[in-house]
Design a protein around this motif. Structure first.
Motif, PDB file in Angstrom:
ATOM      1  N   UNK A  67      33.381  32.233  -0.571  1.00 45.95           N
ATOM      2  CA  UNK A  67      33.870  33.607  -0.685  1.00 45.95           C
ATOM      3  C   UNK A  67      35.326  33.725  -0.245  1.00 45.95           C
ATOM      4  N   UNK A  68      35.744  32.900   0.723  1.00 46.81           N
ATOM      5  CA  UNK A  68      37.154  32.895   1.124  1.00 46.81           C
ATOM      6  C   UNK A  68      38.024  32.403  -0.030  1.00 46.81           C
ATOM      7  N   UNK A  69      37.601  31.331  -0.687  1.00 46.22           N
ATOM      8  CA  UNK A  69      38.367  30.803  -1.827  1.00 46.22           C
ATOM      9  C   UNK A  69      38.465  31.828  -2.943  1.00 46.22           C
ATOM     10  N   UNK A  70      37.338  32.481  -3.266  1.00 45.46           N
ATOM     11  CA  UNK A  70      37.369  33.528  -4.293  1.00 45.46           C
ATOM     12  C   UNK A  70      38.268  34.681  -3.863  1.00 45.46           C
ATOM     13  N   UNK A  71      38.218  35.016  -2.563  1.00 44.41           N
ATOM     14  CA  UNK A  71      39.018  36.129  -2.067  1.00 44.41           C
ATOM     15  C   UNK A  71      40.510  35.867  -2.114  1.00 44.41           C
ATOM     16  N   UNK A  72      40.892  34.594  -2.079  1.00 45.60           N
ATOM     17  CA  UNK A  72      42.308  34.233  -2.096  1.00 45.60           C
ATOM     18  C   UNK A  72      42.854  34.019  -3.508  1.00 45.60           C
ATOM     19  N   UNK A  76      30.138  46.826  -7.156  1.00 43.10           N
ATOM     20  CA  UNK A  76      29.132  46.015  -7.848  1.00 43.10           C
ATOM     21  C   UNK A  76      27.727  46.086  -7.250  1.00 43.10           C
ATOM     22  N   UNK A  77      27.548  45.925  -5.913  1.00 38.48           N
ATOM     23  CA  UNK A  77      26.180  46.012  -5.376  1.00 38.48           C
ATOM     24  C   UNK A  77      25.521  47.355  -5.649  1.00 38.48           C
ATOM     25  N   UNK A  78      26.317  48.436  -5.615  1.00 43.49           N
ATOM     26  CA  UNK A  78      25.764  49.763  -5.884  1.00 43.49           C
ATOM     27  C   UNK A  78      25.371  49.891  -7.350  1.00 43.49           C
ATOM     28  N   UNK A  79      26.180  49.290  -8.242  1.00 43.21           N
ATOM     29  CA  UNK A  79      25.825  49.280  -9.667  1.00 43.21           C
ATOM     30  C   UNK A  79      24.531  48.511  -9.893  1.00 43.21           C
ATOM     31  N   UNK A  80      24.374  47.392  -9.204  1.00 40.80           N
ATOM     32  CA  UNK A  80      23.161  46.583  -9.347  1.00 40.80           C
ATOM     33  C   UNK A  80      21.933  47.367  -8.907  1.00 40.80           C
ATOM     34  N   UNK A  85      29.057  38.161   1.514  1.00 47.66           N
ATOM     35  CA  UNK A  85      29.742  38.219   0.227  1.00 47.66           C
ATOM     36  C   UNK A  85      30.929  39.183   0.245  1.00 47.66           C
ATOM     37  N   UNK A  86      30.925  40.100   1.235  1.00 45.92           N
ATOM     38  CA  UNK A  86      31.999  41.089   1.298  1.00 45.92           C
ATOM     39  C   UNK A  86      33.292  40.495   1.858  1.00 45.92           C
ATOM     40  N   UNK A  87      33.261  39.206   2.240  1.00 47.05           N
ATOM     41  CA  UNK A  87      34.504  38.514   2.613  1.00 47.05           C
ATOM     42  C   UNK A  87      35.484  38.550   1.448  1.00 47.05           C
ATOM     43  N   UNK A  88      34.960  38.329   0.223  1.00 48.55           N
ATOM     44  CA  UNK A  88      35.824  38.236  -0.960  1.00 48.55           C
ATOM     45  C   UNK A  88      36.607  39.529  -1.222  1.00 48.55           C
ATOM     46  N   UNK A  89      35.945  40.677  -1.443  1.00 48.68           N
ATOM     47  CA  UNK A  89      36.730  41.883  -1.708  1.00 48.68           C
ATOM     48  C   UNK A  89      37.539  42.347  -0.504  1.00 48.68           C
TER      49      UNK A  89
END
Length: 287
Positions: A6-11, A98-102, A235-239
């Protein structure tokens, strides 16, 4: 491993800053094409093999992979546009939505029932989006596009018989011919940004696939070794990282309207996280 993924995706916004104003369709096509060798390499590294006979025999899952891939392309398009056109904050909002949409899709299409925290979170999410619409006079299309498309993607994946990496590979393979055809058409038409760019820009377009897909390997290994509750919470690390980069490094505007909108959505997500943690760790009744 999950946190690293998630850190990699966040960066990733740092990477996309190297290609400002990129042609989104061409980068999307390159990302699809180069996803195939990237995923094959990841599967080789972790010792995963694909059984082609089993894959080809399951026509239902193949069709669902194609449908899931189309929704993923829509989410990717919004993401790439946001990353390369100074709207990282919109991408961050999309991942928070996204989680709220899901949750909402589960109720609408899967007849799932909401607990109080989830119901409150959905209402707060609607209020957050509505607040922006009220003040700006338009919907946050990029954020909603990412959140809703990825929500449909996750819902469709529930019905695919293949494991996560195999389904990702199948999705990319099914859409690669269309991506190749599009690039060839742009080349023949003489309007291709990719083929007219220098080798450095071309390399950045190509590497957009492994840059965003390499963490998939870490994520897949992590999911097999820890609970989904833990993964769901981190998962909220990314956003969060993307939000920080947008405000602190890229200088994007975070006015009072966005602060209230994000506040509604963050409160809803916090309620869901607390409820999820409580349900997971509460002592079980003895019968």
């Amino acid at each position: 491993m999950a946190a690293s993924a998630f850190v990699l995706w966040g960066l990733t916004p740092l990477y996309y800053r190297l290609v400002p104003g990129a042609d989104v369709f061409e980068m999307l096509a390159q990302r699809l094409i180069w996803s195939v060798p990237t995923l094959l390499l990841v599967m080789l590294i972790i010792g995963r093999h694909i059984d082609l006979r089993t894959v080809l025999a399951d026509r239902r899952s193949l069709l669902l992979c194609l449908l899931a891939g189309l929704f993923m392309c829509l989410s990717w398009y919004c993401f790439i546009y946001a990353m390369t056109h100074g709207q990282v904050l919109a991408a961050s909002l999309g991942f928070f939505i996204n989680p709220l949409c899901s949750i909402a899709l589960g109720v609408l299409f899967l007849s799932e029932r909401l607990n109080r925290a989830q119901a409150a979170a959905v209402v707060l999410g609607i209020l957050g989006v509505g607040w922006q619409v009220w003040h700006y006079g338009e919907l946050p299309w990029l954020s909603l596009g990412m959140g809703i498309a990825f929500g449909f993607y996750g819902m469709i994946k529930k019905y695919i018989a293949f494991d996560s990496l195999t389904s990702l590979l199948v999705e990319a393979m099914l859409l690669t011919p269309f991506a190749l055809g599009y690039l060839l058409w742009r080349f023949h038409d003489g309007s291709s940004v990719f083929f007219e760019s220098n080798s450095n820009i071309q390399l950045l377009y190509i590497l957009s696939a492994p840059v965003t897909l390499l963490p998939v390997g870490l994520f897949t290994l992590a999911v097999r070794r820890t609970s989904l509750t833990v993964v769901g919470l981190i998962q909220y690390i990314e956003p969060s990282l993307q939000f920080f980069l947008a405000i602190a490094l890229f200088g994007e505007v975070f006015d009072s309207v966005k602060a209230v909108s994000f506040g509604f959505i963050w409160t809803g997500l916090l309620l869901c996280c607390l409820q999820s943690a409580y349900d997971h760790y509460r002592p079980r009744r003895a019968y």
